[in-house]
Design a protein around this motif. Sequence first.
Motif, PDB file in Angstrom:
ATOM      1  N   THR A 276       0.825  -1.210   0.000  1.00  0.00           N
ATOM      2  CA  THR A 276       0.000   0.000   0.000  1.00  0.00           C
ATOM      3  C   THR A 276       0.865   1.269   0.000  1.00  0.00           C
ATOM      4  O   THR A 276       0.346   2.371   0.173  1.00  0.00           O
ATOM      5  CB  THR A 276      -0.941   0.032   1.224  1.00  0.00           C
ATOM      6  OG1 THR A 276      -0.162   0.086   2.426  1.00  0.00           O
ATOM      7  CG2 THR A 276      -1.840  -1.198   1.255  1.00  0.00           C
ATOM      8  N   ASP A 277       2.174   1.107  -0.174  1.00  0.00           N
ATOM      9  CA  ASP A 277       3.103   2.240  -0.231  1.00  0.00           C
ATOM     10  C   ASP A 277       3.182   2.711  -1.676  1.00  0.00           C
ATOM     11  O   ASP A 277       3.805   2.056  -2.525  1.00  0.00           O
ATOM     12  CB  ASP A 277       4.475   1.793   0.278  1.00  0.00           C
ATOM     13  CG  ASP A 277       5.511   2.913   0.260  1.00  0.00           C
ATOM     14  OD1 ASP A 277       5.235   3.978  -0.344  1.00  0.00           O
ATOM     15  OD2 ASP A 277       6.608   2.708   0.811  1.00  0.00           O
ATOM     16  N   ILE A 278       2.585   3.848  -1.991  1.00  0.00           N
ATOM     17  CA  ILE A 278       2.523   4.302  -3.379  1.00  0.00           C
ATOM     18  C   ILE A 278       3.912   4.613  -3.935  1.00  0.00           C
ATOM     19  O   ILE A 278       4.149   4.452  -5.140  1.00  0.00           O
ATOM     20  CB  ILE A 278       1.582   5.525  -3.519  1.00  0.00           C
ATOM     21  CG1 ILE A 278       1.290   5.783  -5.006  1.00  0.00           C
ATOM     22  CG2 ILE A 278       2.160   6.761  -2.845  1.00  0.00           C
ATOM     23  CD1 ILE A 278       0.142   6.724  -5.249  1.00  0.00           C
ATOM     24  N   SER A 279       4.834   5.000  -3.083  1.00  0.00           N
ATOM     25  CA  SER A 279       6.201   5.252  -3.557  1.00  0.00           C
ATOM     26  C   SER A 279       6.836   3.966  -4.063  1.00  0.00           C
ATOM     27  O   SER A 279       7.485   3.938  -5.123  1.00  0.00           O
ATOM     28  CB  SER A 279       7.056   5.858  -2.438  1.00  0.00           C
ATOM     29  OG  SER A 279       6.538   7.097  -2.020  1.00  0.00           O
ATOM     30  N   LEU A 280       6.643   2.888  -3.317  1.00  0.00           N
ATOM     31  CA  LEU A 280       7.181   1.587  -3.729  1.00  0.00           C
ATOM     32  C   LEU A 280       6.511   1.114  -5.020  1.00  0.00           C
ATOM     33  O   LEU A 280       7.174   0.654  -5.952  1.00  0.00           O
ATOM     34  CB  LEU A 280       6.974   0.556  -2.621  1.00  0.00           C
ATOM     35  CG  LEU A 280       7.340  -0.887  -2.975  1.00  0.00           C
ATOM     36  CD1 LEU A 280       8.840  -1.006  -3.226  1.00  0.00           C
ATOM     37  CD2 LEU A 280       6.905  -1.851  -1.867  1.00  0.00           C
ATOM     38  N   LEU A 281       5.193   1.247  -5.074  1.00  0.00           N
ATOM     39  CA  LEU A 281       4.462   0.801  -6.264  1.00  0.00           C
ATOM     40  C   LEU A 281       4.904   1.582  -7.502  1.00  0.00           C
ATOM     41  O   LEU A 281       5.066   1.013  -8.587  1.00  0.00           O
ATOM     42  CB  LEU A 281       2.953   0.962  -6.047  1.00  0.00           C
ATOM     43  CG  LEU A 281       2.326   0.175  -4.890  1.00  0.00           C
ATOM     44  CD1 LEU A 281       0.820   0.437  -4.820  1.00  0.00           C
ATOM     45  CD2 LEU A 281       2.586  -1.322  -5.037  1.00  0.00           C
ATOM     46  N   THR A 282       5.120   2.868  -7.314  1.00  0.00           N
ATOM     47  CA  THR A 282       5.567   3.707  -8.437  1.00  0.00           C
ATOM     48  C   THR A 282       6.973   3.327  -8.871  1.00  0.00           C
ATOM     49  O   THR A 282       7.257   3.153 -10.070  1.00  0.00           O
ATOM     50  CB  THR A 282       5.534   5.196  -8.040  1.00  0.00           C
ATOM     51  OG1 THR A 282       4.212   5.555  -7.620  1.00  0.00           O
ATOM     52  CG2 THR A 282       5.949   6.071  -9.211  1.00  0.00           C
ATOM     53  N   GLU A 283       7.855   3.182  -7.904  1.00  0.00           N
ATOM     54  CA  GLU A 283       9.259   2.865  -8.184  1.00  0.00           C
ATOM     55  C   GLU A 283       9.397   1.524  -8.906  1.00  0.00           C
ATOM     56  O   GLU A 283      10.258   1.362  -9.779  1.00  0.00           O
ATOM     57  CB  GLU A 283      10.044   2.839  -6.874  1.00  0.00           C
ATOM     58  CG  GLU A 283      11.530   2.570  -7.039  1.00  0.00           C
ATOM     59  CD  GLU A 283      12.257   2.553  -5.696  1.00  0.00           C
ATOM     60  OE1 GLU A 283      13.323   1.936  -5.621  1.00  0.00           O
ATOM     61  OE2 GLU A 283      11.728   3.155  -4.737  1.00  0.00           O
ATOM     62  N   GLU A 284       8.532   0.567  -8.561  1.00  0.00           N
ATOM     63  CA  GLU A 284       8.644  -0.776  -9.143  1.00  0.00           C
ATOM     64  C   GLU A 284       7.795  -0.945 -10.405  1.00  0.00           C
ATOM     65  O   GLU A 284       7.640  -2.055 -10.923  1.00  0.00           O
ATOM     66  CB  GLU A 284       8.250  -1.838  -8.102  1.00  0.00           C
ATOM     67  CG  GLU A 284       9.189  -1.912  -6.916  1.00  0.00           C
ATOM     68  CD  GLU A 284      10.621  -2.238  -7.335  1.00  0.00           C
ATOM     69  OE1 GLU A 284      10.790  -2.896  -8.396  1.00  0.00           O
ATOM     70  OE2 GLU A 284      11.557  -1.842  -6.617  1.00  0.00           O
ATOM     71  N   GLY A 285       7.228   0.148 -10.903  1.00  0.00           N
ATOM     72  CA  GLY A 285       6.528   0.104 -12.178  1.00  0.00           C
ATOM     73  C   GLY A 285       5.246  -0.690 -12.174  1.00  0.00           C
ATOM     74  O   GLY A 285       4.882  -1.307 -13.194  1.00  0.00           O
ATOM     75  N   VAL A 286       4.526  -0.672 -11.048  1.00  0.00           N
ATOM     76  CA  VAL A 286       3.271  -1.419 -10.968  1.00  0.00           C
ATOM     77  C   VAL A 286       2.267  -0.904 -11.997  1.00  0.00           C
ATOM     78  O   VAL A 286       1.449  -1.668 -12.522  1.00  0.00           O
ATOM     79  CB  VAL A 286       2.697  -1.347  -9.531  1.00  0.00           C
ATOM     80  CG1 VAL A 286       1.277  -1.913  -9.470  1.00  0.00           C
ATOM     81  CG2 VAL A 286       3.610  -2.101  -8.568  1.00  0.00           C
ATOM     82  N   GLY A 287       2.350   0.378 -12.333  1.00  0.00           N
ATOM     83  CA  GLY A 287       1.435   0.943 -13.321  1.00  0.00           C
ATOM     84  C   GLY A 287       1.602   0.354 -14.706  1.00  0.00           C
ATOM     85  O   GLY A 287       0.713   0.462 -15.553  1.00  0.00           O
ATOM     86  N   ASP A 288       2.743  -0.294 -14.970  1.00  0.00           N
ATOM     87  CA  ASP A 288       2.986  -0.918 -16.269  1.00  0.00           C
ATOM     88  C   ASP A 288       2.530  -2.373 -16.313  1.00  0.00           C
ATOM     89  O   ASP A 288       2.639  -3.028 -17.356  1.00  0.00           O
ATOM     90  CB  ASP A 288       4.483  -0.871 -16.604  1.00  0.00           C
ATOM     91  CG  ASP A 288       4.990   0.564 -16.744  1.00  0.00           C
ATOM     92  OD1 ASP A 288       4.225   1.419 -17.216  1.00  0.00           O
ATOM     93  OD2 ASP A 288       6.161   0.816 -16.357  1.00  0.00           O
ATOM     94  N   ALA A 289       2.026  -2.890 -15.196  1.00  0.00           N
ATOM     95  CA  ALA A 289       1.638  -4.302 -15.133  1.00  0.00           C
ATOM     96  C   ALA A 289       0.383  -4.561 -15.957  1.00  0.00           C
ATOM     97  O   ALA A 289      -0.525  -3.738 -16.017  1.00  0.00           O
ATOM     98  CB  ALA A 289       1.407  -4.717 -13.682  1.00  0.00           C
TER      99      ALA A 289
END
Length: 437
Positions: A276-289
């Motif tokens: 639920t850490d948006i910084s981690l999700l952003t850094e790991e490219g979750v938006g590209d999944a």
Amino acid sequence: MRVLITGAGEIGYRLAEAMVAEHDVTVIDRDIAALSRFEGMDLMPREGNAANARLLEELDVRDMDLVLAVTGSDEINIITCIIASRLGVKHTIARVRNPDYIDQPVKPLRELGIEYMVCPELVMVEDLASTISFPAALMNRRLAGGMLELIELKVSEGMPLVGQLRDLNIPRGSKIVAVKSNGRVRLGDPNITVKPNDHVTMLIDPRSVADLRRSIHEDARDEKAVIVGGGLVGFYLAQRLEEMGIDLKLIEIDNQRCREISTYLSDTMILNGDGTDISLLTEEGVGDADVVFAVTGIDEKNLLSSLLSRQLGAKKIISRANRSYYVKLFERVGIDRAVSPGQVTADAVLWLAMGSEEMVTLSDEGMILMDFAVRANSRLAGRHIMKELPSGAIAGMILRNGLPLVPDEHTILEEGDRVFVVSYQSSVSRVKKIFSS
């Protein structure tokens, strides 16, 4: 049929709810408060330990036709089935979670007196993994040993699935049986208009799936996936997706758990962090999944992680909802599909308990898919199927001589047909009565 259900949790409740109208049901649980949820149901609740042989004898378990042991304890479920089997019960099913006991969704253990063991996590993993088949797919289940497929799709702008149902150009050998729009699920009435973001559920001949994919312009499958949660479901799902060759990341907050599962997941990038850490999700490219699976044991975390992933641009979001009444909420706020472990497990147990009949819950609003055989001397042989079913039910597909047949108003049933009927919960008992006569 006399049925004993042990365990008054989510799975036990779902089983009782599905069976009480047709069968003589008894439910055992140690927790009297848990049994209170069955008030109003025509069944016999009994407080006690299901692994107590004396209690089982008091309840005349030897006269039971079926024992479904679904408490939260593997050992109690196994012992209950062994005792019931030794007392003469032929059909026993145990819910078992420990990987030391079970390594597949359903496993027979007849040498110990257990007809089937069912693992909720592995059953759920198979359901989740089926969504990988192509981008629009939210569910893709094989039925009748692979002779038929049940597919749920999310409709997008430009698909030939947009428009009035009767006018849609769908592949031969397929039929839309349900449409979900704004949280409401309706049977496949030809007058329904399908809109972008609606979900359609269809039965389809497996040979027509390639045509379906081409018609909706989806020749590729999902390739990149993120799993949030490294518990049993997340771990088993990662193993399954590795087998499918998916480019995979798994986020788990517990450092020790990350170390444990890393030993077994050689092709998965394991990230120690908060899903639920948006910084981690952003850094790991979750938006590209292509797809994000939020499968922690905490509904609130799954909901937040899913919404953040959606905001970042992930194409498809599948979430675990441990409390089944959250399913509708999750899907209303933008999650593509929410899956209840209790419901998918209850479906699997019911399918095993009912023999050849398949039974699948299509939504949280009580839409059920059932499979019936037209047996020898059935009054249905020679009749028009569309005229026989009650309101609130439709014939989705017929298997005749092993081949799918899309029924219409002219279709006459023949002995040996397998009929797949989609029905609202309120019409289930009437449908069963028609096929049992």
